[in-house]
Write an enzyme that holds these catalytic residues in place. Structure first.
Site, PDB file in Angstrom:
ATOM      1  N   LYS A  56      -9.108 -14.967  -0.010  1.00  0.00           N
ATOM      2  CA  LYS A  56      -8.619 -14.858  -1.269  1.00  0.00           C
ATOM      3  C   LYS A  56      -7.162 -14.341  -1.029  1.00  0.00           C
ATOM      4  O   LYS A  56      -6.506 -13.239  -0.953  1.00  0.00           O
ATOM      5  CB  LYS A  56      -9.300 -13.957  -2.167  1.00  0.00           C
ATOM      6  CG  LYS A  56      -8.758 -13.572  -3.451  1.00  0.00           C
ATOM      7  CD  LYS A  56      -9.412 -12.496  -4.312  1.00  0.00           C
ATOM      8  CE  LYS A  56      -8.881 -12.290  -5.708  1.00  0.00           C
ATOM      9  NZ  LYS A  56      -9.358 -11.329  -6.573  1.00  0.00           N
TER      10      LYS A  56
ATOM     11  N   LYS B 267      -8.690 -10.792   1.757  1.00  0.00           N
ATOM     12  CA  LYS B 267      -7.817 -10.910   0.674  1.00  0.00           C
ATOM     13  C   LYS B 267      -6.620 -10.261   1.058  1.00  0.00           C
ATOM     14  O   LYS B 267      -6.468  -9.459   1.559  1.00  0.00           O
ATOM     15  CB  LYS B 267      -8.471 -10.139  -0.761  1.00  0.00           C
ATOM     16  CG  LYS B 267      -7.404 -10.281  -1.974  1.00  0.00           C
ATOM     17  CD  LYS B 267      -8.245  -9.569  -3.032  1.00  0.00           C
ATOM     18  CE  LYS B 267      -7.083  -9.344  -4.241  1.00  0.00           C
ATOM     19  NZ  LYS B 267      -7.759  -8.694  -5.374  1.00  0.00           N
TER      20      LYS B 267
ATOM     21  N   ASP C 104     -13.371  -5.449  -5.143  1.00  0.00           N
ATOM     22  CA  ASP C 104     -12.292  -5.868  -4.396  1.00  0.00           C
ATOM     23  C   ASP C 104     -11.665  -4.476  -3.607  1.00  0.00           C
ATOM     24  O   ASP C 104     -11.242  -3.513  -4.503  1.00  0.00           O
ATOM     25  CB  ASP C 104     -11.207  -6.613  -5.174  1.00  0.00           C
ATOM     26  CG  ASP C 104     -11.415  -8.041  -5.286  1.00  0.00           C
ATOM     27  OD1 ASP C 104     -12.790  -8.449  -5.436  1.00  0.00           O
ATOM     28  OD2 ASP C 104     -10.646  -8.686  -5.584  1.00  0.00           O
TER      29      ASP C 104
END
Length: 251
Positions: free
Chosen positions: A192, A160, A98
């Site tokens: 996300k 995300k 991430d």
């Protein structure tokens, strides 16, 4: 009739159970792993600091993916450092990376973001790359869309929303922009939302939005994740048909 228990189990299966607390300890990682395989089904992944990846790899069931963060949470501009951090995390056993983009550069130089994502994607190899746009700090819809397009151009596997470390994290408004960009890009990149997801209703809102924009088949754990820590307790209560105490916390 909506089967809330079934929906709660689907949301558990999409959860990236997270501990990115500054004071996280090895014992906290062991506790996170123990929580990840619930009686109502396992979460999709755990998401932790890079320094704990090797420890978690040794104790995590193979069915649960291992995610870690790079360039986190500040979103700096040192691409070489992010590449090195990514390579080490993958070597330690991370399945997913991430990455926080250098979101302060979006307005003036979105091309930098695209290059940053592409470089980290190359370093990640077969690991899944989720790109954190820090939408609460970008704030402006046009800037959020520009960040989406740059990350998609760089080959990210997921968009995300947030680190969960800023005053504003995931919002439905930002989530809609990300999902519309994903649909325009072919509808295969994942989504996300993270930070501020405190309840079953919060989580369901994002899953419903993903279905609305990208289609009924879209929100599987391969393409839809929820970044949170405390929401698991509420999801388990709903999945079991139990009373809910209202004590819901999100990262």
């Amino acid at each position: 009739m909506i089967d809330l228990q079934h929906e709660a189990r689907q949301l558990i299966a999409a959860l990236d159970l997270t501990n990115l607390n500054d004071d996280c300890t090895p014992a906290d990682i062991d506790a996170l792993i123990a929580r990840a395989a619930t009686p109502e089904g396992a979460v999709a992944a755990i998401c932790i600091w890079p320094r704990f990846v090797a420890q978690a790899r040794a104790g995590l069931p193979a069915s649960i993916r291992l995610a870690t963060v790079v360039n986190f949470p500040a979103g700096g501009e040192d691409v070489d450092a992010s590449v090195a951090e990514t390579a080490q995390a993958v070597a330690d056993g991370a399945d997913e990376i991430d990455l926080v983009i250098a979101w302060r550069r979006v307005a003036a130089d979105p091309g930098f973001i695209e290059r940053q994502v592409r470089a980290v994607k190359a370093a990640a190899g077969s690991a899944t790359l989720k790109t954190i746009l820090e939408t609460g700090e970008l704030a402006d819809p046009d800037l959020i869309l520009s960040a989406c397009e740059a990350a998609l151009g760089g080959g990210t596997d997921f968009l995300k929303t947030s680190t969960g470390k800023t005053a504003v994290s995931a919002t439905p408004e930002a989530g809609r922009i990300l999902l519309q960009a994903i649909r325009a890009h072919g509808g295969t990149v994942g989504f996300k939302p993270s930070g501020g997801i405190k309840s079953f209703e919060d989580a369901k809102l994002y899953r419903d939005m993903a279905t609305e924009i990208c289609g009924e088949a879209y929100p599987t754990p391969e393409r839809f994740r929820l970044g949170a820590s405390g929401v698991l307790t509420d999801l388990l209560s709903v999945a079991r048909g139990e009373g809910r105490d209202g004590a819901k916390a999100g990262y």
